[in-house]
Design a protein around this motif. Structure first.
Motif, PDB file in Angstrom:
ATOM      1  N   THR A 195      -7.631  -1.937 -22.652  1.00  0.00           N
ATOM      2  CA  THR A 195      -6.814  -1.437 -21.541  1.00  0.00           C
ATOM      3  C   THR A 195      -7.507  -0.292 -20.822  1.00  0.00           C
ATOM      4  OG1 THR A 195      -4.800  -2.036 -22.744  1.00  0.00           O
ATOM      5  CG2 THR A 195      -4.553  -0.500 -20.913  1.00  0.00           C
ATOM      6  N   SER A 196      -8.164   0.584 -21.572  1.00  0.00           N
ATOM      7  CA  SER A 196      -8.851   1.740 -20.975  1.00  0.00           C
ATOM      8  C   SER A 196      -9.963   1.293 -20.035  1.00  0.00           C
ATOM      9  CB  SER A 196      -9.429   2.639 -22.071  1.00  0.00           C
ATOM     10  OG  SER A 196     -10.325   1.902 -22.898  1.00  0.00           O
ATOM     11  N   VAL A 197     -10.621   0.178 -20.366  1.00  0.00           N
ATOM     12  CA  VAL A 197     -11.704  -0.344 -19.521  1.00  0.00           C
ATOM     13  C   VAL A 197     -11.131  -0.888 -18.211  1.00  0.00           C
ATOM     14  CG1 VAL A 197     -13.474  -2.137 -19.311  1.00  0.00           C
ATOM     15  CG2 VAL A 197     -13.244  -0.841 -21.434  1.00  0.00           C
ATOM     16  N   ILE A 198      -9.994  -1.584 -18.305  1.00  0.00           N
ATOM     17  CA  ILE A 198      -9.359  -2.105 -17.093  1.00  0.00           C
ATOM     18  C   ILE A 198      -8.927  -0.954 -16.190  1.00  0.00           C
ATOM     19  CG2 ILE A 198      -7.375  -3.382 -16.191  1.00  0.00           C
ATOM     20  CD1 ILE A 198      -7.529  -5.153 -18.670  1.00  0.00           C
ATOM     21  N   ILE A 199      -8.350   0.088 -16.776  1.00  0.00           N
ATOM     22  CA  ILE A 199      -7.924   1.249 -15.983  1.00  0.00           C
ATOM     23  C   ILE A 199      -9.133   1.914 -15.326  1.00  0.00           C
ATOM     24  CG2 ILE A 199      -6.918   3.566 -16.107  1.00  0.00           C
ATOM     25  CD1 ILE A 199      -5.045   2.463 -18.289  1.00  0.00           C
ATOM     26  N   PHE A 200     -10.225   2.065 -16.093  1.00  0.00           N
ATOM     27  CA  PHE A 200     -11.447   2.654 -15.532  1.00  0.00           C
ATOM     28  C   PHE A 200     -11.966   1.813 -14.370  1.00  0.00           C
ATOM     29  CE2 PHE A 200     -16.154   2.479 -15.530  1.00  0.00           C
ATOM     30  CZ  PHE A 200     -16.406   3.755 -15.043  1.00  0.00           C
ATOM     31  N   SER A 201     -12.005   0.487 -14.579  1.00  0.00           N
ATOM     32  CA  SER A 201     -12.509  -0.391 -13.521  1.00  0.00           C
ATOM     33  C   SER A 201     -11.641  -0.296 -12.267  1.00  0.00           C
ATOM     34  CB  SER A 201     -12.572  -1.839 -14.011  1.00  0.00           C
ATOM     35  OG  SER A 201     -11.287  -2.408 -14.136  1.00  0.00           O
ATOM     36  N   GLN A 202     -10.340  -0.097 -12.462  1.00  0.00           N
ATOM     37  CA  GLN A 202      -9.442   0.017 -11.321  1.00  0.00           C
ATOM     38  C   GLN A 202      -9.627   1.336 -10.566  1.00  0.00           C
ATOM     39  OE1 GLN A 202      -8.776  -3.149 -10.756  1.00  0.00           O
ATOM     40  NE2 GLN A 202      -6.707  -2.598 -10.111  1.00  0.00           N
ATOM     41  N   THR A 203      -9.992   2.396 -11.268  1.00  0.00           N
ATOM     42  CA  THR A 203     -10.251   3.664 -10.563  1.00  0.00           C
ATOM     43  C   THR A 203     -11.463   3.549  -9.641  1.00  0.00           C
ATOM     44  OG1 THR A 203     -11.629   4.559 -12.352  1.00  0.00           O
ATOM     45  CG2 THR A 203      -9.256   5.027 -12.450  1.00  0.00           C
ATOM     46  N   LEU A 204     -12.368   2.631  -9.980  1.00  0.00           N
ATOM     47  CA  LEU A 204     -13.544   2.425  -9.125  1.00  0.00           C
ATOM     48  C   LEU A 204     -13.188   1.764  -7.803  1.00  0.00           C
ATOM     49  CD1 LEU A 204     -16.257   1.332 -11.728  1.00  0.00           C
ATOM     50  CD2 LEU A 204     -15.902   3.579 -10.692  1.00  0.00           C
ATOM     51  N   HIS A 205     -11.933   1.328  -7.661  1.00  0.00           N
ATOM     52  CA  HIS A 205     -11.462   0.791  -6.379  1.00  0.00           C
ATOM     53  C   HIS A 205     -11.558   1.863  -5.288  1.00  0.00           C
ATOM     54  CE1 HIS A 205      -9.407  -2.284  -4.042  1.00  0.00           C
ATOM     55  NE2 HIS A 205      -8.595  -1.367  -3.555  1.00  0.00           N
ATOM     56  N   ALA A 206     -11.543   3.122  -5.720  1.00  0.00           N
ATOM     57  CA  ALA A 206     -11.714   4.229  -4.772  1.00  0.00           C
ATOM     58  C   ALA A 206     -12.998   4.069  -3.982  1.00  0.00           C
ATOM     59  CB  ALA A 206     -11.733   5.565  -5.529  1.00  0.00           C
ATOM     60  N   PHE A 207     -14.025   3.556  -4.628  1.00  0.00           N
ATOM     61  CA  PHE A 207     -15.321   3.382  -3.972  1.00  0.00           C
ATOM     62  C   PHE A 207     -15.513   1.967  -3.442  1.00  0.00           C
ATOM     63  CE2 PHE A 207     -15.721   6.927  -6.867  1.00  0.00           C
ATOM     64  CZ  PHE A 207     -16.337   7.887  -6.070  1.00  0.00           C
ATOM     65  N   SER A 208     -15.137   0.957  -4.247  1.00  0.00           N
ATOM     66  CA  SER A 208     -15.404  -0.420  -3.843  1.00  0.00           C
ATOM     67  C   SER A 208     -14.622  -0.824  -2.604  1.00  0.00           C
ATOM     68  CB  SER A 208     -15.105  -1.387  -4.994  1.00  0.00           C
ATOM     69  OG  SER A 208     -13.780  -1.274  -5.427  1.00  0.00           O
ATOM     70  N   PHE A 209     -13.438  -0.256  -2.389  1.00  0.00           N
ATOM     71  CA  PHE A 209     -12.718  -0.511  -1.140  1.00  0.00           C
ATOM     72  C   PHE A 209     -12.537   0.763  -0.314  1.00  0.00           C
ATOM     73  CE2 PHE A 209      -8.948  -0.607   1.527  1.00  0.00           C
ATOM     74  CZ  PHE A 209      -9.247  -1.697   2.329  1.00  0.00           C
ATOM     75  N   GLY A 210     -11.942   1.804  -0.906  1.00  0.00           N
ATOM     76  CA  GLY A 210     -11.598   3.007  -0.137  1.00  0.00           C
ATOM     77  C   GLY A 210     -12.767   3.637   0.584  1.00  0.00           C
ATOM     78  N   MET A 211     -13.822   3.945  -0.175  1.00  0.00           N
ATOM     79  CA  MET A 211     -14.963   4.638   0.424  1.00  0.00           C
ATOM     80  C   MET A 211     -15.749   3.725   1.345  1.00  0.00           C
ATOM     81  SD  MET A 211     -16.004   7.748   0.226  1.00  0.00           S
ATOM     82  CE  MET A 211     -16.681   8.024   1.855  1.00  0.00           C
ATOM     83  N   THR A 212     -15.918   2.461   0.961  1.00  0.00           N
ATOM     84  CA  THR A 212     -16.665   1.546   1.833  1.00  0.00           C
ATOM     85  C   THR A 212     -15.924   1.317   3.156  1.00  0.00           C
ATOM     86  OG1 THR A 212     -15.667  -0.376   0.738  1.00  0.00           O
ATOM     87  CG2 THR A 212     -17.828   0.346  -0.046  1.00  0.00           C
ATOM     88  N   HIS A 213     -14.583   1.224   3.101  1.00  0.00           N
ATOM     89  CA  HIS A 213     -13.825   0.996   4.329  1.00  0.00           C
ATOM     90  C   HIS A 213     -13.866   2.222   5.233  1.00  0.00           C
ATOM     91  CE1 HIS A 213     -10.837  -0.692   7.004  1.00  0.00           C
ATOM     92  NE2 HIS A 213     -10.134   0.414   6.899  1.00  0.00           N
ATOM     93  N   ALA A 214     -13.614   3.405   4.663  1.00  0.00           N
ATOM     94  CA  ALA A 214     -13.621   4.633   5.464  1.00  0.00           C
ATOM     95  C   ALA A 214     -14.995   4.863   6.088  1.00  0.00           C
ATOM     96  CB  ALA A 214     -13.218   5.827   4.596  1.00  0.00           C
ATOM     97  N   THR A 215     -16.044   4.617   5.326  1.00  0.00           N
ATOM     98  CA  THR A 215     -17.409   4.804   5.829  1.00  0.00           C
ATOM     99  C   THR A 215     -17.736   3.788   6.917  1.00  0.00           C
ATOM    100  OG1 THR A 215     -18.061   5.582   3.628  1.00  0.00           O
ATOM    101  CG2 THR A 215     -19.820   5.050   5.165  1.00  0.00           C
ATOM    102  N   SER A 216     -17.283   2.553   6.734  1.00  0.00           N
ATOM    103  CA  SER A 216     -17.541   1.501   7.719  1.00  0.00           C
ATOM    104  C   SER A 216     -16.833   1.800   9.039  1.00  0.00           C
ATOM    105  CB  SER A 216     -17.093   0.144   7.175  1.00  0.00           C
ATOM    106  OG  SER A 216     -17.836  -0.216   6.035  1.00  0.00           O
ATOM    107  N   VAL A 217     -15.567   2.234   8.972  1.00  0.00           N
ATOM    108  CA  VAL A 217     -14.819   2.589  10.179  1.00  0.00           C
ATOM    109  C   VAL A 217     -15.515   3.746  10.899  1.00  0.00           C
ATOM    110  CG1 VAL A 217     -12.656   3.571  11.043  1.00  0.00           C
ATOM    111  CG2 VAL A 217     -12.600   1.706   9.377  1.00  0.00           C
ATOM    112  N   HIS A 218     -15.969   4.734  10.129  1.00  0.00           N
ATOM    113  CA  HIS A 218     -16.683   5.878  10.703  1.00  0.00           C
ATOM    114  C   HIS A 218     -17.975   5.413  11.404  1.00  0.00           C
ATOM    115  CE1 HIS A 218     -18.564   9.882  10.962  1.00  0.00           C
ATOM    116  NE2 HIS A 218     -19.666   9.270  10.573  1.00  0.00           N
ATOM    117  N   PHE A 219     -18.732   4.551  10.742  1.00  0.00           N
ATOM    118  CA  PHE A 219     -19.986   4.056  11.322  1.00  0.00           C
ATOM    119  C   PHE A 219     -19.738   3.309  12.624  1.00  0.00           C
ATOM    120  CE2 PHE A 219     -22.818   0.277  11.609  1.00  0.00           C
ATOM    121  CZ  PHE A 219     -23.958   0.941  12.041  1.00  0.00           C
ATOM    122  N   LEU A 220     -18.762   2.407  12.638  1.00  0.00           N
ATOM    123  CA  LEU A 220     -18.475   1.623  13.837  1.00  0.00           C
ATOM    124  C   LEU A 220     -17.994   2.513  14.978  1.00  0.00           C
ATOM    125  CD1 LEU A 220     -16.658  -1.376  12.134  1.00  0.00           C
ATOM    126  CD2 LEU A 220     -18.934  -1.417  13.169  1.00  0.00           C
TER     127      LEU A 220
END
Length: 407
Positions: A304-329
């Motif tokens: 369970t701890s691994v799944i929770i850790f992997s889910q926290t990485l959503h901050a980068f895999s979606f959140g940061m990539t989307h915010a950075t992409s919008v900024h770039f465009l």
């Protein structure tokens, strides 16, 4: 001239008023709330109607391709007319109306058509909403991120609700909830203040297509495609995967909520991170962390701890990539090309990349027996996406808009 300036001032004031920012936040809440229903649980709904993993992957791939047509069609209209808010309202209404066909569709092609038509109108909403929000939040406290995070909150709330409901009701509850979100989205969009429409004879036509052919944009869009391909296993089968690992609907909803909560946190500090490290390195680091995320789900999902850790990485895999992409465009293209720029990004990355990801996942998942292989493939695509960005210098990502835009 004085009257024109007065009207422009009032228009900008209405656009950036606290009331309008609140309405934009509400619109994001329901837009991504609907995403929180459909994206994690569409596979569960289709599984409940008796479809195999290969059929689910193929269906999701086909309907995702509609994201190529919808955003670009409406973006061209928005940039020519300046009526982005009206297109948002029209898209929300048609998405709600066309989605009702799902209640009467049970075959593979009938459901593909129902979901696909809804998706074509629904995905056309976001590029216009992004442009309106970026312009409305230029001088507001918290900026774009403060409004956009309400989309993440909506995703969390609706994912938790669906996770809870699935423990007590059939999988049909998924489409009932999605219909409610689409209707609420339309109602909230009715009250958004429209940006000032520039008269046709005063509108400057900006030809930015030459920038699409530059290496920096090509590398950016290729990496975005690979990132979305990597999401195929997660978007198509994560909820089913958790069920196979004996997690309840509530727990699955909580896992999804953890991911989006981390996304909210990154949105709050995204602009500072981009300013500090730049577009290129924020995208590369986020994609490498995404690769680690999929490796966790492939190799050690029983903890369970691994799944929770992997889910926290959503901050980068979606959140940061989307915010950075919008900024770039937003910094790379002139304002007269903004809707089409956002639409290109959504349609190519999420449309083509998302479709390929769903198709590949559908053919490797094999009712869950190929889960490890599927997520390993996802990890490989995320890594390749990061590598593609190394072909371009950091300075190429920070070039400003054209002189015409500046003056």
């Amino acid at each position: 001239m004085l009257l024109s300036k007065l009207i422009t001032t009032r228009s900008k004031a209405a656009l950036s008023s606290p009331a309008n920012l609140g309405l934009l936040s509400l619109t994001y809440f329901f837009y991504f709330g609907q995403l929180g229903v459909i994206t994690p649980f569409a596979g569960v709904f289709l599984d409940g109607r008796g479809f195999s993993s290969q059929e689910i992957g193929s269906l999701l791939a086909i309907i995702t391709l509609t994201r190529v047509l919808g955003p670009n069609l409406w973006a061209a209209v928005a940039d020519k007319t300046g009526r982005g808010a009206d297109i948002v309202r029209f898209g929300c209404l048609l998405a709600f109306i066309t989605f009702t066909a799902v209640y009467f569709s049970f075959s593979f092609w009938a459901l593909t058509f129902s979901f696909g038509i809804m998706m074509m109108f629904w995905t056309a909403v976001l590029p216009q909403l992004e442009v309106i929000t970026v312009n409305a939040t230029k001088e507001s406290k918290g900026g774009y991120g403060a409004v956009r995070l309400w989309g993440s909150i909506g995703f969390i709330v609706l994912s938790l609700i669906i996770g809870f409901l699935l423990d007590y009701f059939t999988t049909e509850v998924i489409i009932y909830t999605a219909s409610f979100c689409l209707f609420a989205l339309y109602i909230s969009s009715l009250f958004i203040a429209s940006p000032q429409v520039v008269p046709k004879h005063e509108r400057v036509v900006v030809n930015e297509w030459y920038k699409v052919r530059r290496l920096v944009f090509i590398a950016f869009i290729i990496s975005a495609i690979f990132l979305q391909i990597s999401f195929g296993s997660y978007y198509s089968f994560f909820a089913l995967y958790m069920g196979q690992l004996d997690y309840s609907g509530k727990q699955t909803g909580l896992f999804i909520a953890v991911g989006v909560l981390s996304e909210i946190g990154i949105f709050i500090i995204a602009s500072r991170l981009i300013a500090r490290f730049g577009v290129k390195w924020m995208l590369i680091s986020s994609m490498l962390l995404t690769s680690i995320r999929w490796l966790c789900l492939a190799l050690i999902p029983e903890f369970t701890s691994v799944i929770i850790f992997s889910q926290t990485l959503h901050a980068f895999s979606f959140g940061m990539t989307h915010a950075t992409s919008v900024h770039f465009l937003h910094t790379y293209f002139a304002s007269g090309f903004q809707s089409r720029a956002q639409a290109l990004y959504v349609s190519i990355a999420f449309g083509i990349g998302g479709a390929l990801g769903s198709f590949i996942a559908g053919n490797t998942w094999m009712q869950g027996t190929g889960a490890e292989k599927s997520f390993l493939i996802s990890a490989s695509f995320a890594f390749i996406g990061a590598f593609a960005l190394l072909l371009v210098s950091s300075s190429a990502f920070s070039r400003q808009k054209t002189l015409l835009e500046k003056h």
